[in-house]
Design a protein around this motif. Structure first.
Motif, PDB file in Angstrom:
ATOM      1  N   ALA A  23       0.835  -1.206   0.000  1.00 30.16           N
ATOM      2  CA  ALA A  23       0.000   0.000   0.000  1.00 30.16           C
ATOM      3  C   ALA A  23       0.870   1.256   0.000  1.00 30.16           C
ATOM      4  CB  ALA A  23      -0.934   0.001   1.199  1.00 30.16           C
ATOM      5  N   ARG A  24       1.953   1.225   0.769  1.00 25.10           N
ATOM      6  CA  ARG A  24       2.862   2.383   0.801  1.00 25.10           C
ATOM      7  C   ARG A  24       3.524   2.583  -0.563  1.00 25.10           C
ATOM      8  NH1 ARG A  24       4.118   0.218   5.977  1.00 25.10           N
ATOM      9  NH2 ARG A  24       6.124  -0.518   5.240  1.00 25.10           N
ATOM     10  N   ALA A  25       3.935   1.485  -1.197  1.00 24.43           N
ATOM     11  CA  ALA A  25       4.555   1.579  -2.530  1.00 24.43           C
ATOM     12  C   ALA A  25       3.559   2.130  -3.547  1.00 24.43           C
ATOM     13  CB  ALA A  25       5.084   0.222  -2.972  1.00 24.43           C
ATOM     14  N   GLU A  26       2.293   1.685  -3.462  1.00 21.09           N
ATOM     15  CA  GLU A  26       1.264   2.190  -4.382  1.00 21.09           C
ATOM     16  C   GLU A  26       1.041   3.684  -4.187  1.00 21.09           C
ATOM     17  OE1 GLU A  26      -0.488   1.035  -7.087  1.00 21.09           O
ATOM     18  OE2 GLU A  26       0.987  -0.572  -6.910  1.00 21.09           O
ATOM     19  N   GLU A  27       1.028   4.129  -2.930  1.00 20.68           N
ATOM     20  CA  GLU A  27       0.834   5.558  -2.668  1.00 20.68           C
ATOM     21  C   GLU A  27       2.014   6.368  -3.186  1.00 20.68           C
ATOM     22  OE1 GLU A  27       0.490   8.633   1.040  1.00 20.68           O
ATOM     23  OE2 GLU A  27      -0.570   6.732   1.251  1.00 20.68           O
ATOM     24  N   GLU A  52       6.181   2.571 -15.675  1.00 21.42           N
ATOM     25  CA  GLU A  52       7.171   1.487 -15.601  1.00 21.42           C
ATOM     26  C   GLU A  52       8.479   1.985 -14.991  1.00 21.42           C
ATOM     27  OE1 GLU A  52       7.402   0.006 -19.605  1.00 21.42           O
ATOM     28  OE2 GLU A  52       5.502  -1.081 -19.422  1.00 21.42           O
ATOM     29  N   GLN A  53       8.917   3.192 -15.367  1.00 17.59           N
ATOM     30  CA  GLN A  53      10.143   3.757 -14.797  1.00 17.59           C
ATOM     31  C   GLN A  53      10.013   3.902 -13.279  1.00 17.59           C
ATOM     32  OE1 GLN A  53      13.229   4.663 -16.061  1.00 17.59           O
ATOM     33  NE2 GLN A  53      12.557   3.615 -17.895  1.00 17.59           N
ATOM     34  N   ALA A  64      12.017   1.819 -10.310  1.00 17.13           N
ATOM     35  CA  ALA A  64      12.742   2.535  -9.249  1.00 17.13           C
ATOM     36  C   ALA A  64      12.284   2.072  -7.873  1.00 17.13           C
ATOM     37  CB  ALA A  64      12.551   4.040  -9.402  1.00 17.13           C
ATOM     38  N   LEU A  65      10.977   1.937  -7.697  1.00 15.88           N
ATOM     39  CA  LEU A  65      10.462   1.533  -6.390  1.00 15.88           C
ATOM     40  C   LEU A  65      10.847   0.103  -6.057  1.00 15.88           C
ATOM     41  CD1 LEU A  65       6.916   3.157  -6.404  1.00 15.88           C
ATOM     42  CD2 LEU A  65       8.934   3.901  -5.146  1.00 15.88           C
ATOM     43  N   ALA A  66      10.932  -0.744  -7.067  1.00 10.17           N
ATOM     44  CA  ALA A  66      11.255  -2.154  -6.824  1.00 10.17           C
ATOM     45  C   ALA A  66      12.741  -2.381  -6.572  1.00 10.17           C
ATOM     46  CB  ALA A  66      10.809  -3.002  -8.012  1.00 10.17           C
ATOM     47  N   SER A  67      13.592  -1.539  -7.171  1.00  7.03           N
ATOM     48  CA  SER A  67      15.024  -1.836  -7.109  1.00  7.03           C
ATOM     49  C   SER A  67      15.880  -0.785  -6.419  1.00  7.03           C
ATOM     50  CB  SER A  67      15.559  -2.059  -8.534  1.00  7.03           C
ATOM     51  OG  SER A  67      15.378  -0.884  -9.303  1.00  7.03           O
ATOM     52  N   ALA A  68      15.341   0.381  -6.167  1.00  3.71           N
ATOM     53  CA  ALA A  68      16.143   1.458  -5.591  1.00  3.71           C
ATOM     54  C   ALA A  68      16.214   1.350  -4.074  1.00  3.71           C
ATOM     55  CB  ALA A  68      15.553   2.814  -5.981  1.00  3.71           C
ATOM     56  N   ALA A  69      17.321   1.823  -3.553  1.00  5.19           N
ATOM     57  CA  ALA A  69      17.478   1.923  -2.105  1.00  5.19           C
ATOM     58  C   ALA A  69      16.547   3.038  -1.604  1.00  5.19           C
ATOM     59  CB  ALA A  69      18.924   2.256  -1.764  1.00  5.19           C
TER      60      ALA A  69
END
Length: 165
Positions: free
Chosen positions: A44-48, A116-117, A121-126
């Motif tokens: 949910a946080r990632a979606e927001e 997608e960008q 970023a959200l999936a792989s970035a620190a």
């Protein structure tokens, strides 16, 4: 609440407004506090966060288009390193690279590529890279809105309220 916005969209806009006010006062930490989701699980946080980034980059895209006279006048996107030297997009730090690619995708009407960008970023970035990307989106929103307002060009009311208040 604006009639054409859902409660969730209105809440995102209000968070973005508070963050824009903070960043315009030079309070990066305060801006991040305003836009960092604290409720819900990780998904949910990632979606927001994704929705907030898409909101900001969408508005930046609209302002770039306005500044570029609807696409008839080119708008140059420049990337600088820490020393202030212009570098290619590929030489930029990952968050800046993502921000530029997201903005360019939005400007060219490819919301899917922009999303997608952000998702990559959200999936792989620190976490600090995600924060950097959020700050970049906020700074561009401030700069582009200031340029539009200076030229008497339209800016979304929620942005002009945040930057002029």
């Amino acid at each position: 609440m604006t009639p054409d916005r859902s409660e969730d969209e209105q809440r995102l806009v209000e968070k973005a407004q508070r963050a824009l006010v903070a960043i315009s006062l030079g309070e990066d930490g305060g801006a991040l506090e305003e836009i960092t989701p604290s409720e819900g699980g990780p998904d949910a946080r990632a979606e927001e966060t994704k929705a907030l980034m898409m909101l900001l980059f969408g508005e930046c895209s609209a302002m770039v288009s306005t500044l570029g006279d609807g696409g008839t006048a080119p708008v140059k996107v420049q990337v600088f390193d820490e020393a202030g030297e212009e570098v290619s997009i590929d030489q930029a730090d990952p968050p800046v690279r993502t921000a530029v690619r997201t903005l360019l995708a939005q400007v060219h009407g490819n919301s899917t590529a922009a999303r997608e960008q952000v998702e990559i970023a959200l999936a792989s970035a620190a976490p600090d890279e995600v924060e950097s990307l959020l700050l970049q989106a906020l700074r561009w929103t401030i700069r582009l809105s200031a340029e539009c307002l200076e030229r008497d060009l339209p800016v979304a009311p929620w942005i002009s309220d945040a930057v002029s208040g």
